[in-house]
Design a protein around this motif. Structure first.
Motif, PDB file in Angstrom:
ATOM      1  N   VAL A  87     -17.442  17.642   3.320  1.00 42.17           N
ATOM      2  CA  VAL A  87     -16.163  18.221   2.898  1.00 42.17           C
ATOM      3  C   VAL A  87     -15.261  18.412   4.117  1.00 42.17           C
ATOM      4  N   SER A  88     -15.812  18.937   5.198  1.00 34.33           N
ATOM      5  CA  SER A  88     -15.025  19.161   6.409  1.00 34.33           C
ATOM      6  C   SER A  88     -14.500  17.851   6.974  1.00 34.33           C
ATOM      7  N   GLU A  89     -15.330  16.802   6.950  1.00 32.49           N
ATOM      8  CA  GLU A  89     -14.897  15.498   7.462  1.00 32.49           C
ATOM      9  C   GLU A  89     -13.801  14.898   6.588  1.00 32.49           C
ATOM     10  N   ALA A  90     -13.936  15.057   5.281  1.00 33.26           N
ATOM     11  CA  ALA A  90     -12.904  14.547   4.364  1.00 33.26           C
ATOM     12  C   ALA A  90     -11.597  15.284   4.581  1.00 33.26           C
ATOM     13  N   LEU A  91     -11.681  16.583   4.759  1.00 30.92           N
ATOM     14  CA  LEU A  91     -10.490  17.383   5.021  1.00 30.92           C
ATOM     15  C   LEU A  91      -9.828  16.960   6.331  1.00 30.92           C
ATOM     16  N   SER A  92     -10.624  16.699   7.343  1.00 33.16           N
ATOM     17  CA  SER A  92     -10.087  16.246   8.630  1.00 33.16           C
ATOM     18  C   SER A  92      -9.412  14.883   8.503  1.00 33.16           C
ATOM     19  N   ALA A  93      -9.977  14.017   7.665  1.00 31.75           N
ATOM     20  CA  ALA A  93      -9.385  12.686   7.474  1.00 31.75           C
ATOM     21  C   ALA A  93      -8.017  12.783   6.816  1.00 31.75           C
ATOM     22  N   ILE A  94      -7.873  13.694   5.861  1.00 30.78           N
ATOM     23  CA  ILE A  94      -6.572  13.902   5.221  1.00 30.78           C
ATOM     24  C   ILE A  94      -5.595  14.499   6.227  1.00 30.78           C
ATOM     25  N   HIS A  95      -6.088  15.423   7.030  1.00 31.36           N
ATOM     26  CA  HIS A  95      -5.237  16.030   8.058  1.00 31.36           C
ATOM     27  C   HIS A  95      -4.722  14.979   9.035  1.00 31.36           C
ATOM     28  N   ARG A  96      -5.545  13.994   9.368  1.00 25.12           N
ATOM     29  CA  ARG A  96      -5.107  12.953  10.306  1.00 25.12           C
ATOM     30  C   ARG A  96      -3.936  12.150   9.743  1.00 25.12           C
ATOM     31  N   VAL A  97      -3.927  11.949   8.438  1.00 24.94           N
ATOM     32  CA  VAL A  97      -2.807  11.240   7.811  1.00 24.94           C
ATOM     33  C   VAL A  97      -1.510  12.021   7.994  1.00 24.94           C
ATOM     34  N   VAL A  98      -1.563  13.289   7.614  1.00 28.45           N
ATOM     35  CA  VAL A  98      -0.370  14.133   7.681  1.00 28.45           C
ATOM     36  C   VAL A  98       0.061  14.339   9.134  1.00 28.45           C
ATOM     37  N   ASN A  99      -0.909  14.518  10.017  1.00 28.34           N
ATOM     38  CA  ASN A  99      -0.592  14.762  11.414  1.00 28.34           C
ATOM     39  C   ASN A  99       0.025  13.537  12.086  1.00 28.34           C
ATOM     40  N   GLU A 100      -0.369  12.349  11.668  1.00 33.18           N
ATOM     41  CA  GLU A 100       0.213  11.134  12.258  1.00 33.18           C
ATOM     42  C   GLU A 100       1.724  11.110  12.060  1.00 33.18           C
TER      43      GLU A 100
ATOM     44  N   HIS B 146       3.518  13.787  11.366  1.00 30.16           N
ATOM     45  CA  HIS B 146       4.043  14.982  12.018  1.00 30.16           C
ATOM     46  C   HIS B 146       4.296  14.716  13.503  1.00 30.16           C
ATOM     47  N   GLU B 147       3.361  14.053  14.140  1.00 27.81           N
ATOM     48  CA  GLU B 147       3.517  13.772  15.571  1.00 27.81           C
ATOM     49  C   GLU B 147       4.593  12.718  15.831  1.00 27.81           C
ATOM     50  N   ARG B 148       4.620  11.689  15.005  1.00 24.31           N
ATOM     51  CA  ARG B 148       5.535  10.567  15.266  1.00 24.31           C
ATOM     52  C   ARG B 148       6.982  10.890  14.887  1.00 24.31           C
ATOM     53  N   LEU B 149       7.180  11.674  13.846  1.00 30.60           N
ATOM     54  CA  LEU B 149       8.541  11.920  13.373  1.00 30.60           C
ATOM     55  C   LEU B 149       9.047  13.328  13.637  1.00 30.60           C
ATOM     56  N   LEU B 150       8.123  14.274  13.789  1.00 31.16           N
ATOM     57  CA  LEU B 150       8.542  15.658  14.039  1.00 31.16           C
ATOM     58  C   LEU B 150       8.232  16.109  15.456  1.00 31.16           C
ATOM     59  N   ASP B 151       7.615  15.227  16.237  1.00 28.35           N
ATOM     60  CA  ASP B 151       7.355  15.490  17.664  1.00 28.35           C
ATOM     61  C   ASP B 151       6.512  16.740  17.905  1.00 28.35           C
ATOM     62  N   SER B 152       5.581  17.019  17.015  1.00 28.14           N
ATOM     63  CA  SER B 152       4.682  18.154  17.215  1.00 28.14           C
ATOM     64  C   SER B 152       3.373  17.891  16.487  1.00 28.14           C
ATOM     65  N   THR B 153       2.311  18.521  16.978  1.00 27.12           N
ATOM     66  CA  THR B 153       0.992  18.350  16.393  1.00 27.12           C
ATOM     67  C   THR B 153       0.745  19.414  15.333  1.00 27.12           C
TER      68      THR B 153
END
Length: 227
Positions: free
Chosen positions: A157-170, A172-179
């Protein structure tokens, strides 16, 4: 100074545009809510055997029901966040909708790859939803299914949650300039606070019973009033 929710939405709209911003903002909030719920689950049921013993001592049946309910809710939430963008003519809030909302082709490729990885990580939860939670597969119920239910653990469950977070964070970092942090701040009125109250209550009840046993009880010790 911390931004208000309205200020965050306004900033997202300015940087992401009217097509992506509303969906991305809601997905970010939905992901954060799942992170909070999962952190609370782990606080109660995934931290130590001593905590499980404490909960069982207080109200074992209730906390077993709560454990199962929070567990199934987490799996369902993972599935919702990775469902198809459109099902039976209705649009869904899902990370799978994000690539088509991106104008940057390079970013679209990277996000699509991360989405595919997240879908794969959530496969176990979708099996549970389809054959155990959303529907009750007869073969699974009777123990005669040719394909057993997908094996699953808290780590999955934690790994799946982290994988979803990586999508959103990508994005966030590229377009909003923050992690986007993958850590949640534990609420002051959350699971940990409950554990302290249960511990203190059990200790107080043990002391009350000892006073009754030894004959040093007060009138208040004998009252059993409903809360």
């Amino acid at each position: 100074m911390d931004q208000t929710a309205e200020q965050v939405r306004a900033e997202d709209l300015d940087k992401l545009g009217p097509k992506l911003a509303p969906v991305f903002s809601e997905l970010k909030n939905d992901l954060a809510w799942l992170q909070v719920k999962w952190a609370e689950y782990r606080e109660l049921f995934g931290s130590s055997p001593q905590r499980i013993e404490l909960l069982n001592s207080a109200a074992g049946l209730f906390f077993r029901i709560l454990q199962d309910t929070l567990w199934e809710d987490a799996l369902l939430h993972l599935c919702r966040l990775t469902d198809r963008p459109t099902m039976r003519g209705r649009d869904n809030l899902t990370i799978r909708a994000l690539p088509e909302l991106l104008d940057d082709e390079a970013l679209k490729v990277d996000v699509s790859r991360l989405v595919a990885e997240a879908i794969a990580k959530v496969a176990f939860a979708r099996d549970w939803r389809n054959r155990r939670i959303g529907h009750r597969d007869l073969g699974i119920a009777l123990g005669s299914a040719s394909t057993p239910l997908a094996a699953v653990s808290r780590a999955d469950v934690s790994e799946a949650l982290s994988a979803i977070h990586r999508v959103v964070n990508e994005i966030h970092e590229r377009l909003l300039d923050s992690t986007l942090s993958d850590e949640v701040i534990a609420p002051s009125a959350g699971a940990e606070a409950l554990l302290y109250v249960i511990r203190d209550g059990l200790e107080a009840d043990a002391a009350r019973r000892e006073r009754i046993r030894s004959g040093t009880f007060t009138h208040a010790d004998l009252r059993h009033e409903a809360v």
